[in-house]
Write a protein that holds these residues in place. Structure first.
Motif, PDB file in Angstrom:
ATOM      1  N   VAL A 115      51.580  72.406  56.962  1.00 19.90           N
ATOM      2  CA  VAL A 115      52.719  72.347  55.905  1.00 19.90           C
ATOM      3  C   VAL A 115      52.571  73.518  55.168  1.00 19.90           C
ATOM      4  O   VAL A 115      53.899  74.170  54.498  1.00 19.90           O
ATOM      5  CB  VAL A 115      52.356  71.121  54.744  1.00 19.90           C
ATOM      6  N   PRO A 116      51.992  74.282  54.796  1.00 23.76           N
ATOM      7  CA  PRO A 116      51.889  75.544  53.840  1.00 23.76           C
ATOM      8  C   PRO A 116      52.788  76.709  54.591  1.00 23.76           C
ATOM      9  O   PRO A 116      53.300  77.443  53.897  1.00 23.76           O
ATOM     10  CB  PRO A 116      50.427  75.980  53.597  1.00 23.76           C
ATOM     11  N   ASP A 117      52.715  76.666  55.750  1.00 24.05           N
ATOM     12  CA  ASP A 117      53.492  77.580  56.649  1.00 24.05           C
ATOM     13  C   ASP A 117      54.881  77.273  56.732  1.00 24.05           C
ATOM     14  O   ASP A 117      55.643  77.840  57.074  1.00 24.05           O
ATOM     15  CB  ASP A 117      52.853  77.668  58.159  1.00 24.05           C
ATOM     16  N   ARG A 118      55.594  75.865  56.159  1.00 20.04           N
ATOM     17  CA  ARG A 118      56.915  75.671  56.250  1.00 20.04           C
ATOM     18  C   ARG A 118      57.416  76.394  55.250  1.00 20.04           C
ATOM     19  O   ARG A 118      58.843  76.251  54.987  1.00 20.04           O
ATOM     20  CB  ARG A 118      56.994  74.374  56.350  1.00 20.04           C
ATOM     21  N   ALA A 119      57.084  76.988  54.099  1.00 23.20           N
ATOM     22  CA  ALA A 119      57.573  77.294  52.902  1.00 23.20           C
ATOM     23  C   ALA A 119      58.850  78.232  53.157  1.00 23.20           C
ATOM     24  O   ALA A 119      59.741  78.156  52.405  1.00 23.20           O
ATOM     25  CB  ALA A 119      56.563  77.873  51.877  1.00 23.20           C
ATOM     26  N   ALA A 120      58.675  79.181  54.156  1.00 30.34           N
ATOM     27  CA  ALA A 120      59.775  80.110  54.485  1.00 30.34           C
ATOM     28  C   ALA A 120      60.874  79.368  54.872  1.00 30.34           C
ATOM     29  O   ALA A 120      62.184  80.260  54.782  1.00 30.34           O
ATOM     30  CB  ALA A 120      59.229  80.878  55.461  1.00 30.34           C
ATOM     31  N   ALA A 121      61.040  78.174  55.093  1.00 37.80           N
ATOM     32  CA  ALA A 121      62.094  77.544  55.662  1.00 37.80           C
ATOM     33  C   ALA A 121      62.896  76.871  54.461  1.00 37.80           C
ATOM     34  O   ALA A 121      64.037  76.546  54.649  1.00 37.80           O
ATOM     35  CB  ALA A 121      61.835  76.304  56.755  1.00 37.80           C
ATOM     36  N   ALA A 122      62.488  77.020  53.026  1.00 34.73           N
ATOM     37  CA  ALA A 122      63.153  76.196  52.190  1.00 34.73           C
ATOM     38  C   ALA A 122      64.181  76.993  51.723  1.00 34.73           C
ATOM     39  O   ALA A 122      65.493  76.223  51.758  1.00 34.73           O
ATOM     40  CB  ALA A 122      62.115  76.381  51.019  1.00 34.73           C
ATOM     41  N   PRO A 123      64.547  78.141  51.682  1.00 35.76           N
ATOM     42  CA  PRO A 123      65.827  78.770  51.371  1.00 35.76           C
ATOM     43  C   PRO A 123      66.975  78.534  52.591  1.00 35.76           C
ATOM     44  O   PRO A 123      67.990  78.015  52.295  1.00 35.76           O
ATOM     45  CB  PRO A 123      65.564  80.203  51.011  1.00 35.76           C
ATOM     46  N   GLY A 124      66.660  78.624  53.651  1.00 35.48           N
ATOM     47  CA  GLY A 124      67.507  78.464  54.973  1.00 35.48           C
ATOM     48  C   GLY A 124      67.943  76.766  54.866  1.00 35.48           C
ATOM     49  O   GLY A 124      69.155  76.511  55.235  1.00 35.48           O
ATOM     50  N   MET A 230      58.922  67.481  54.037  1.00 40.80           N
ATOM     51  CA  MET A 230      58.684  68.626  54.542  1.00 40.80           C
ATOM     52  C   MET A 230      57.845  69.544  53.984  1.00 40.80           C
ATOM     53  O   MET A 230      57.092  70.258  54.490  1.00 40.80           O
ATOM     54  CB  MET A 230      60.193  69.263  54.919  1.00 40.80           C
ATOM     55  N   PHE A 231      57.762  69.453  52.820  1.00 43.98           N
ATOM     56  CA  PHE A 231      57.053  70.622  51.927  1.00 43.98           C
ATOM     57  C   PHE A 231      56.137  70.134  51.008  1.00 43.98           C
ATOM     58  O   PHE A 231      56.073  69.032  50.693  1.00 43.98           O
ATOM     59  CB  PHE A 231      58.210  71.195  51.037  1.00 43.98           C
ATOM     60  N   ASP A 232      55.361  71.234  50.484  1.00 48.23           N
ATOM     61  CA  ASP A 232      54.347  70.867  49.307  1.00 48.23           C
ATOM     62  C   ASP A 232      55.115  71.120  47.972  1.00 48.23           C
ATOM     63  O   ASP A 232      56.388  71.484  48.073  1.00 48.23           O
ATOM     64  CB  ASP A 232      53.019  71.638  49.598  1.00 48.23           C
ATOM     65  N   ALA A 233      54.250  71.221  47.029  1.00 49.71           N
ATOM     66  CA  ALA A 233      54.791  71.196  45.768  1.00 49.71           C
ATOM     67  C   ALA A 233      55.632  72.568  45.487  1.00 49.71           C
ATOM     68  O   ALA A 233      56.676  72.637  44.865  1.00 49.71           O
ATOM     69  CB  ALA A 233      53.853  70.801  44.565  1.00 49.71           C
ATOM     70  N   ASP A 234      54.901  73.432  45.793  1.00 51.58           N
ATOM     71  CA  ASP A 234      55.662  74.903  45.364  1.00 51.58           C
ATOM     72  C   ASP A 234      56.869  75.438  46.499  1.00 51.58           C
ATOM     73  O   ASP A 234      57.727  75.577  45.897  1.00 51.58           O
ATOM     74  CB  ASP A 234      54.427  75.902  45.872  1.00 51.58           C
ATOM     75  N   ALA A 235      56.593  74.702  47.541  1.00 53.45           N
ATOM     76  CA  ALA A 235      57.909  75.049  48.570  1.00 53.45           C
ATOM     77  C   ALA A 235      58.861  73.958  48.113  1.00 53.45           C
ATOM     78  O   ALA A 235      60.189  74.539  47.942  1.00 53.45           O
ATOM     79  CB  ALA A 235      57.377  74.951  49.944  1.00 53.45           C
ATOM     80  N   ALA A 237      59.619  73.087  45.090  1.00 50.87           N
ATOM     81  CA  ALA A 237      60.377  73.655  43.889  1.00 50.87           C
ATOM     82  C   ALA A 237      61.538  75.072  44.445  1.00 50.87           C
ATOM     83  O   ALA A 237      62.315  75.154  43.881  1.00 50.87           O
ATOM     84  CB  ALA A 237      59.266  74.430  42.952  1.00 50.87           C
ATOM     85  N   GLU A 238      60.926  75.799  45.528  1.00 49.51           N
ATOM     86  CA  GLU A 238      61.708  76.573  45.826  1.00 49.51           C
ATOM     87  C   GLU A 238      63.075  75.958  46.595  1.00 49.51           C
ATOM     88  O   GLU A 238      64.014  76.636  46.250  1.00 49.51           O
ATOM     89  CB  GLU A 238      61.097  77.743  46.797  1.00 49.51           C
ATOM     90  N   PHE A 239      62.767  74.982  47.275  1.00 47.24           N
ATOM     91  CA  PHE A 239      63.888  74.337  47.902  1.00 47.24           C
ATOM     92  C   PHE A 239      64.926  73.800  47.017  1.00 47.24           C
ATOM     93  O   PHE A 239      65.990  74.053  46.997  1.00 47.24           O
ATOM     94  CB  PHE A 239      63.406  73.028  48.859  1.00 47.24           C
ATOM     95  N   ARG A 240      64.215  73.295  46.093  1.00 49.28           N
ATOM     96  CA  ARG A 240      65.275  72.566  45.233  1.00 49.28           C
ATOM     97  C   ARG A 240      65.949  73.500  44.069  1.00 49.28           C
ATOM     98  O   ARG A 240      67.160  73.694  43.955  1.00 49.28           O
ATOM     99  CB  ARG A 240      64.461  71.665  44.189  1.00 49.28           C
ATOM    100  N   ALA A 241      65.193  74.913  43.731  1.00 51.23           N
ATOM    101  CA  ALA A 241      66.045  76.024  43.278  1.00 51.23           C
ATOM    102  C   ALA A 241      67.004  76.377  44.132  1.00 51.23           C
ATOM    103  O   ALA A 241      68.038  76.951  43.505  1.00 51.23           O
ATOM    104  CB  ALA A 241      64.737  76.985  42.755  1.00 51.23           C
ATOM    105  N   SER A 242      66.925  76.596  45.341  1.00 53.93           N
ATOM    106  CA  SER A 242      68.012  77.127  46.214  1.00 53.93           C
ATOM    107  C   SER A 242      69.108  76.235  46.264  1.00 53.93           C
ATOM    108  O   SER A 242      70.174  76.301  46.482  1.00 53.93           O
ATOM    109  CB  SER A 242      67.109  77.372  47.676  1.00 53.93           C
ATOM    110  N   CYS A 243      68.858  74.876  46.357  1.00 53.96           N
ATOM    111  CA  CYS A 243      69.901  73.792  46.531  1.00 53.96           C
ATOM    112  C   CYS A 243      70.565  73.902  45.266  1.00 53.96           C
ATOM    113  O   CYS A 243      71.812  73.874  45.195  1.00 53.96           O
ATOM    114  CB  CYS A 243      69.109  72.468  46.550  1.00 53.96           C
ATOM    115  N   SER A 244      70.000  74.305  43.891  1.00 54.59           N
ATOM    116  CA  SER A 244      70.716  74.171  42.700  1.00 54.59           C
ATOM    117  C   SER A 244      71.985  75.536  42.822  1.00 54.59           C
ATOM    118  O   SER A 244      72.755  75.314  42.008  1.00 54.59           O
ATOM    119  CB  SER A 244      69.858  74.460  41.596  1.00 54.59           C
ATOM    120  N   LEU A 245      71.693  76.405  43.744  1.00 57.89           N
ATOM    121  CA  LEU A 245      72.491  77.444  43.566  1.00 57.89           C
ATOM    122  C   LEU A 245      73.924  77.073  43.982  1.00 57.89           C
ATOM    123  O   LEU A 245      74.812  77.894  43.683  1.00 57.89           O
ATOM    124  CB  LEU A 245      71.958  78.764  44.330  1.00 57.89           C
ATOM    125  N   SER A 246      74.017  76.233  44.726  1.00 61.27           N
ATOM    126  CA  SER A 246      75.261  75.590  45.360  1.00 61.27           C
ATOM    127  C   SER A 246      76.127  74.975  44.333  1.00 61.27           C
ATOM    128  O   SER A 246      77.287  74.706  44.380  1.00 61.27           O
ATOM    129  CB  SER A 246      75.088  74.909  46.475  1.00 61.27           C
TER     130      SER A 246
END
Length: 299
Positions: A115-124, A230-235, A237-246
């Motif tokens: 799970v910690p290694d999935r964080a890089a997928a959040a923006p994509g 898919m993600f832990d709490a930190d990732a 948060a990044e996923f949700r922040a990236s989603c908000s950009l749309s």
């Protein structure tokens, strides 16, 4: 507890080879080997670059029709690869439904990545879903299990939550499941973007998204449940922040997404006896939803 449903037809490499020789001789290859055994489909590797995808249950036959109809029109608007069929087969002697040949996309299943290694997928993944979640065509498939208002599934899902997580979790689930409904027109929804259907590059970034059998029009909250699956709490948060950009999503969609995540994790927990990867997704999803202070304190 339960596992993969029994198949309605027997599918083996010999059958796949015969179907290819009869219907797609230009794709026939002497190297046809089992590749993946799923809930709805059998997959066979066809040489180094293709996969043959065949429904193993009558209930899945319509799902492959949805992929045949929708993936060619969706692929061009999406920022990551999807398995657009290169050939769509027809029923034949010994096999009663349509089937497809699809490209073997690069990458490996996110379910096999810590799970910690999935964080890089959040923006994509956020960019992929935002690109997908646009107004759906009038002929988009209907789906009684994804994209619908959670009120339509409350009885079945709440009971599964109760069995897995208890009465307090049910009260919390109902509080978020009844958040204000999706305010816009129905959008395209993948329907099942959990880690087994997400492919990652070796650096953890998103390589592709597979299994569009549940594609439909509706509320994107069911897709956004992937934030907890898919993600832990930190990732997350990044996923949700990236989603908000749309600018696509309001605050209520995340409450419904949390409820979807808890409901789906409960379903997976009760239906994964012989699927270790799905059981792991269930354990992670339950821990992340029930441990998320933004939502789990309600009710």
């Amino acid at each position: 507890m339960a596992g993969i449903p029994a198949a309605d037809v027997r599918i083996d490499a010999a059958l796949v080879t015969r179907l290819l020789e009869e219907q797609a001789p230009h794709l026939a290859d002497p190297h046809v080997e089992p590749f993946a055994h799923g809930w709805d489909n059998e997959m066979f590797a066809l040489g180094p670059g293709l996969l043959v995808r065949l429904p193993r249950r009558r209930a899945a036959a319509d799902l492959i029709e949805h992929e045949i109809a929708t993936l060619p029109r969706l692929a061009g608007r999406l920022p990551s690869p999807v398995p657009v069929p290169v050939f769509a087969g027809r029923p034949s002697r010994g096999y009663p439904w349509r089937w497809t040949v699809v490209p073997r996309l690069p990458g490996h299943s996110a379910s096999g990545v810590p799970v910690p290694d999935r964080a890089a997928a959040a923006p994509g993944l956020a960019a992929f879903l935002a690109a997908l979640h646009t107004a759906a065509d009038d002929d988009a498939p209907a789906n009684p299990y994804r994209g619908v208002p959670l009120a339509e599934r409350a009885e079945g899902l709440s009971e599964r939550v109760r069995v897995v997580a208890g009465d307090r979790a049910v009260r919390t689930w109902r509080a978020h499941a009844t958040a204000p409904a999706w305010p816009g027109p129905p959008v395209w929804v993948h329907g099942d973007p959990h880690p087994m259907n997400l492919l990652l590059h070796s650096d953890g970034t998103l390589a592709g998204v597979i299994d569009f059998g549940d594609v439909c029009a509706g509320d994107p909250a069911s897709d956004l449940s992937v934030a907890w699956l898919m993600f832990d709490a930190d990732a997350r948060a990044e996923f949700r922040a990236s989603c908000s950009l749309s600018g696509t999503y309001d605050s209520a969609v995340w409450a419904r997404a949390w409820a979807w995540a808890l409901g789906l994790a409960s379903v997976f927990a009760l239906a994964s006896d012989d699927m270790p990867a799905l059981a792991a997704i269930a354990r992670h999803g339950l821990a992340e939803t029930l441990g998320d202070p933004e939502f789990s304190a309600a009710g």
